[in-house]
Design a protein around this motif. Sequence first.
Motif, PDB file in Angstrom:
ATOM      1  N   VAL A  64      -3.815  14.045  -2.821  1.00  0.00           N
ATOM      2  CA  VAL A  64      -3.596  12.621  -3.652  1.00  0.00           C
ATOM      3  C   VAL A  64      -4.192  11.115  -3.097  1.00  0.00           C
ATOM      4  O   VAL A  64      -4.978  10.542  -3.458  1.00  0.00           O
ATOM      5  CB  VAL A  64      -2.122  12.743  -3.781  1.00  0.00           C
TER       6      VAL A  64
ATOM      7  N   ASP B 238       1.754   1.692  -3.643  1.00  0.00           N
ATOM      8  CA  ASP B 238       0.697   2.760  -3.818  1.00  0.00           C
ATOM      9  C   ASP B 238       0.407   3.956  -4.138  1.00  0.00           C
ATOM     10  O   ASP B 238       0.714   4.543  -5.093  1.00  0.00           O
ATOM     11  CB  ASP B 238       0.136   1.860  -4.164  1.00  0.00           C
ATOM     12  N   VAL B 239       1.373   4.244  -2.980  1.00  0.00           N
ATOM     13  CA  VAL B 239       0.945   5.650  -2.345  1.00  0.00           C
ATOM     14  C   VAL B 239       1.979   6.304  -3.457  1.00  0.00           C
ATOM     15  O   VAL B 239       1.548   7.649  -3.257  1.00  0.00           O
ATOM     16  CB  VAL B 239       1.055   6.091  -0.305  1.00  0.00           C
TER      17      VAL B 239
ATOM     18  N   ALA C  96       1.434   6.879  -6.627  1.00  0.00           N
ATOM     19  CA  ALA C  96       0.174   8.382  -6.714  1.00  0.00           C
ATOM     20  C   ALA C  96       0.673   9.726  -6.311  1.00  0.00           C
ATOM     21  O   ALA C  96       0.427  10.584  -7.581  1.00  0.00           O
ATOM     22  CB  ALA C  96      -1.151   7.134  -6.024  1.00  0.00           C
TER      23      ALA C  96
ATOM     24  N   GLN D 288       0.501  -1.340   0.179  1.00  0.00           N
ATOM     25  CA  GLN D 288       0.228   0.191  -0.100  1.00  0.00           C
ATOM     26  C   GLN D 288       0.946   1.078   0.042  1.00  0.00           C
ATOM     27  O   GLN D 288       0.213   2.179  -0.703  1.00  0.00           O
ATOM     28  CB  GLN D 288      -1.454   0.151   1.434  1.00  0.00           C
TER      29      GLN D 288
ATOM     30  N   THR E 172      -7.999   8.413  -3.522  1.00  0.00           N
ATOM     31  CA  THR E 172      -6.931   7.114  -4.032  1.00  0.00           C
ATOM     32  C   THR E 172      -7.130   6.457  -2.737  1.00  0.00           C
ATOM     33  O   THR E 172      -6.874   5.046  -1.970  1.00  0.00           O
ATOM     34  CB  THR E 172      -5.666   7.118  -3.857  1.00  0.00           C
TER      35      THR E 172
ATOM     36  N   TRP F  19      -8.228   6.797   0.916  1.00  0.00           N
ATOM     37  CA  TRP F  19      -7.309   7.211   2.360  1.00  0.00           C
ATOM     38  C   TRP F  19      -8.066   8.994   2.591  1.00  0.00           C
ATOM     39  O   TRP F  19      -8.803   9.188   1.876  1.00  0.00           O
ATOM     40  CB  TRP F  19      -6.181   7.337   2.431  1.00  0.00           C
TER      41      TRP F  19
END
Length: 221
Positions: free
Chosen positions: A137, A86-87, A90, A83, A141, A143
């Motif tokens: 962002v 992924d952040v 992004a 994860q 996504t 969060w």
Amino acid sequence: MTVSPPRGDPLLVRAVLASGSSAVEAGRAWLEQVELAHLGPDEQRMLPLLYKSLTDAGCADLPALLKGVYRHSWARNNVRARQVVDVVRALRSGDVPSIVLKGMALVDYYGDRWGARDMCDADLLVRAEDARHAIDVLVATGWAPRAGATATTLRQRLIDHRSGWPFVGPGDVELDLHWHWFHTSLGERADDDLWAAAEDFLLHGVPVRRPHPADLVLHAC
């Protein structure tokens, strides 16, 4: 019920930090005096390290619960790492550079033993001037800010007075977004040296940035 030993129990510390027969001797002695199911949180967090230390020393006949704790830590940490990657991707696609902090920056120091250091959360640092964009962002996504704050509150009221804020994402994984390295140093150029000295490393095969080793020690202290 066996009472948990006091925090910083010498046998547990020696079993984790020593090697070979010294680790095995201390580890066996400690395991004989406790019930693993009834430990306090401080000792529980050291169990994955204990398992790693004892298996590295060739100790095979360990309690099944000890191996289970290590495997659980391994699985949780891998989920968090995916994860975080992924952040990072992004943020990068939004032209926001980031630095991985704390436990996630240390995984390869443990010989890629992902279960050795159970992490409660992950930590990412962005530049202060990118904080508002980074919040956008994260929200885009999946969060959300934790502890009752909204993204709007963070952007409009809290960014200038705090160093970061926790976010929660899919699977209730927590990510602390930092826009300053230390909560006591909120100056415009406070983190310049950290950014200048940051180095590359691979997290789940993806190039990311982390602090220089000396800065990792300083942050831990």
